[in-house]
Motif scaffolding. Sequence first.
Motif, mmCIF file in Angstrom:
data_model
loop_
_atom_site.group_PDB
_atom_site.id
_atom_site.type_symbol
_atom_site.label_atom_id
_atom_site.label_comp_id
_atom_site.label_asym_id
_atom_site.label_seq_id
_atom_site.Cartn_x
_atom_site.Cartn_y
_atom_site.Cartn_z
ATOM 1 N N ASP A 111 -1.557 6.785 -1.391
ATOM 2 C CA ASP A 111 -1.425 5.455 -0.774
ATOM 3 C C ASP A 111 -2.757 4.909 -0.261
ATOM 4 N N GLY A 112 -3.675 5.794 0.110
ATOM 5 C CA GLY A 112 -4.991 5.326 0.527
ATOM 6 C C GLY A 112 -5.741 4.686 -0.629
ATOM 7 N N ARG A 113 -5.737 5.361 -1.787
ATOM 8 C CA ARG A 113 -6.415 4.805 -2.953
ATOM 9 C C ARG A 113 -5.719 3.542 -3.444
ATOM 10 N N ALA A 114 -4.387 3.544 -3.420
ATOM 11 C CA ALA A 114 -3.648 2.350 -3.828
ATOM 12 C C ALA A 114 -3.940 1.185 -2.892
ATOM 13 N N GLY A 115 -4.041 1.471 -1.591
ATOM 14 C CA GLY A 115 -4.365 0.432 -0.621
ATOM 15 C C GLY A 115 -5.775 -0.098 -0.820
ATOM 16 N N ALA A 116 -6.709 0.791 -1.157
ATOM 17 C CA ALA A 116 -8.079 0.360 -1.421
ATOM 18 C C ALA A 116 -8.130 -0.581 -2.618
ATOM 19 N N LEU A 117 -7.368 -0.253 -3.657
ATOM 20 C CA LEU A 117 -7.308 -1.121 -4.830
ATOM 21 C C LEU A 117 -6.714 -2.474 -4.480
ATOM 22 N N ALA A 118 -5.635 -2.458 -3.681
ATOM 23 C CA ALA A 118 -4.992 -3.717 -3.291
ATOM 24 C C ALA A 118 -5.946 -4.599 -2.496
ATOM 25 N N GLU A 119 -6.639 -4.018 -1.528
ATOM 26 C CA GLU A 119 -7.587 -4.800 -0.740
ATOM 27 C C GLU A 119 -8.789 -5.223 -1.587
ATOM 28 N N GLY A 120 -9.190 -4.384 -2.526
ATOM 29 C CA GLY A 120 -10.321 -4.717 -3.372
ATOM 30 C C GLY A 120 -10.013 -5.846 -4.341
ATOM 31 N N ILE A 121 -8.770 -5.920 -4.803
ATOM 32 C CA ILE A 121 -8.379 -6.940 -5.774
ATOM 33 C C ILE A 121 -7.885 -8.212 -5.097
ATOM 34 N N LEU A 122 -7.135 -8.050 -4.000
ATOM 35 C CA LEU A 122 -6.467 -9.202 -3.389
ATOM 36 C C LEU A 122 -6.867 -9.494 -1.949
ATOM 37 N N GLY A 123 -7.525 -8.550 -1.275
ATOM 38 C CA GLY A 123 -7.699 -8.665 0.173
ATOM 39 C C GLY A 123 -9.133 -8.641 0.659
ATOM 40 N N ALA A 124 -9.371 -7.898 1.725
ATOM 41 C CA ALA A 124 -10.651 -7.932 2.437
ATOM 42 C C ALA A 124 -11.799 -7.287 1.681
ATOM 43 N N GLY A 125 -11.504 -6.608 0.568
ATOM 44 C CA GLY A 125 -12.558 -5.984 -0.215
ATOM 45 C C GLY A 125 -13.006 -6.785 -1.422
ATOM 46 N N TYR A 169 1.957 -4.647 -2.492
ATOM 47 C CA TYR A 169 0.957 -4.940 -3.519
ATOM 48 C C TYR A 169 0.313 -3.666 -4.055
ATOM 49 N N ALA A 170 0.087 -2.695 -3.182
ATOM 50 C CA ALA A 170 -0.512 -1.437 -3.622
ATOM 51 C C ALA A 170 0.366 -0.758 -4.669
ATOM 52 N N ALA A 171 1.660 -0.705 -4.412
ATOM 53 C CA ALA A 171 2.575 -0.052 -5.355
ATOM 54 C C ALA A 171 2.644 -0.812 -6.675
ATOM 55 N N LEU A 172 2.634 -2.138 -6.622
ATOM 56 C CA LEU A 172 2.650 -2.936 -7.859
ATOM 57 C C LEU A 172 1.360 -2.754 -8.655
ATOM 58 N N ILE A 173 0.236 -2.645 -7.957
ATOM 59 C CA ILE A 173 -1.036 -2.418 -8.645
ATOM 60 C C ILE A 173 -1.050 -1.056 -9.324
ATOM 61 N N VAL A 174 -0.460 -0.042 -8.682
ATOM 62 C CA VAL A 174 -0.340 1.266 -9.316
ATOM 63 C C VAL A 174 0.496 1.144 -10.589
ATOM 64 N N ALA A 175 1.607 0.412 -10.505
ATOM 65 C CA ALA A 175 2.464 0.217 -11.677
ATOM 66 C C ALA A 175 1.731 -0.530 -12.786
ATOM 67 N N SER A 176 0.950 -1.517 -12.416
ATOM 68 C CA SER A 176 0.269 -2.364 -13.409
ATOM 69 C C SER A 176 -0.829 -1.654 -14.156
ATOM 70 N N GLY A 177 -1.440 -0.666 -13.507
ATOM 71 C CA GLY A 177 -2.577 0.030 -14.090
ATOM 72 C C GLY A 177 -3.880 -0.714 -13.963
ATOM 73 N N MET A 178 -3.864 -1.910 -13.364
ATOM 74 C CA MET A 178 -5.092 -2.698 -13.295
ATOM 75 C C MET A 178 -6.151 -2.067 -12.398
ATOM 76 N N GLY A 179 -5.721 -1.243 -11.438
ATOM 77 C CA GLY A 179 -6.697 -0.602 -10.570
ATOM 78 C C GLY A 179 -7.645 0.306 -11.338
ATOM 79 N N ARG A 180 -7.157 0.956 -12.381
ATOM 80 C CA ARG A 180 -7.995 1.841 -13.176
ATOM 81 C C ARG A 180 -8.952 1.074 -14.068
ATOM 82 N N ARG A 181 -8.712 -0.229 -14.193
ATOM 83 C CA ARG A 181 -9.611 -1.054 -15.002
ATOM 84 C C ARG A 181 -10.583 -1.828 -14.125
#
Length: 309
Positions: free
Chosen positions: A112-126, A296-308
């Motif tokens: 969940d930490g990595r998923a949260g980082a991806l969510a913030e990196g794509i959509l949030g404060a990152g 959003y973190a869980a959806l990003i994990v499902a989407s696979g976009m975080g790995r891209r």
Amino acid sequence: MELIEERTLLGIDVGGTKTAVVLGDETLNILARAEFLTEPELGFQSFIERLSSEIIGLTGDLIPSRVGISVGGPMDCKTGTLFNPPHLRWGTVNIVQPLVERFGFSITIEHDGRAGALAEGILGAGRGFLNIVFLTLGTGLGAGIIINGSIYSGSTGLAGEVGHMRVAEDGPSLFGKNGSWESFCGGTGISLYAHYRFPERFGRGMTAQEISRLALKKDPNAITVLEESGAYFGEGLAVLLDILDPDRIILGNLAWRLPKIWLEAALKRAAEEALVGDEARNRVVITELKDRIGDYAALIVASGMGRRR
């Protein structure tokens, strides 16, 4: 079941307190959502049965194209095995296999930490930054680390278990040792620290929320707990700033739910301890996604976009 929309995503966000099941599309629009209490004390099998019921209720005849699970570790993301997460206490279990057997889904799992980082990196404060650390700051305390735009998992997938690092010689007991960062600073940790610091005043069942309410009423013991917990949190922040030199450290939901004295104490100590000094105050920020970050973190994990990314 009939496939209605081949690009529908199913995200499952498993927390120590609550679990959310979310339907979304590939642009990360949330279409439907359900939530239930995780209640890990009821056992793993009970959790799987309740989760399965929520999935059926949410999806109906729909077969999602991809499914993602965001959950706290330690874990093996390749197999779906959780290794006795302290906030779940199920022992070593495989959270993916029973869902695959029941539904036939193809499932991706991520810390969940990595998923949260991806969510913030794509959509949030990152957004716009290549080097970020996201700290879960919920029931527990874990981290997701993005270095040069890529998620960092470590050689065995255990990178980000920052709650396990020791920040004091003594303190509340968690992870089988005293003085770990999480034992002072997570939601459970604040509760543990309150009892450790004032055992005759605060029972073991006193929650961080209750301590916060007392602090807002000017209770001196509750204020001391939050100020000292915040200072310990700041020491850990300084370590991360010194070792990783990130553009941003993004703090999860506890950071804006607690009284401001907690975060003020944390930023003060981080500025005192870190090599960047007062710049720490600019690099440490609160989540922009707030209560929806898990969805959003869980959806990003499902989407696979975080790995891209």
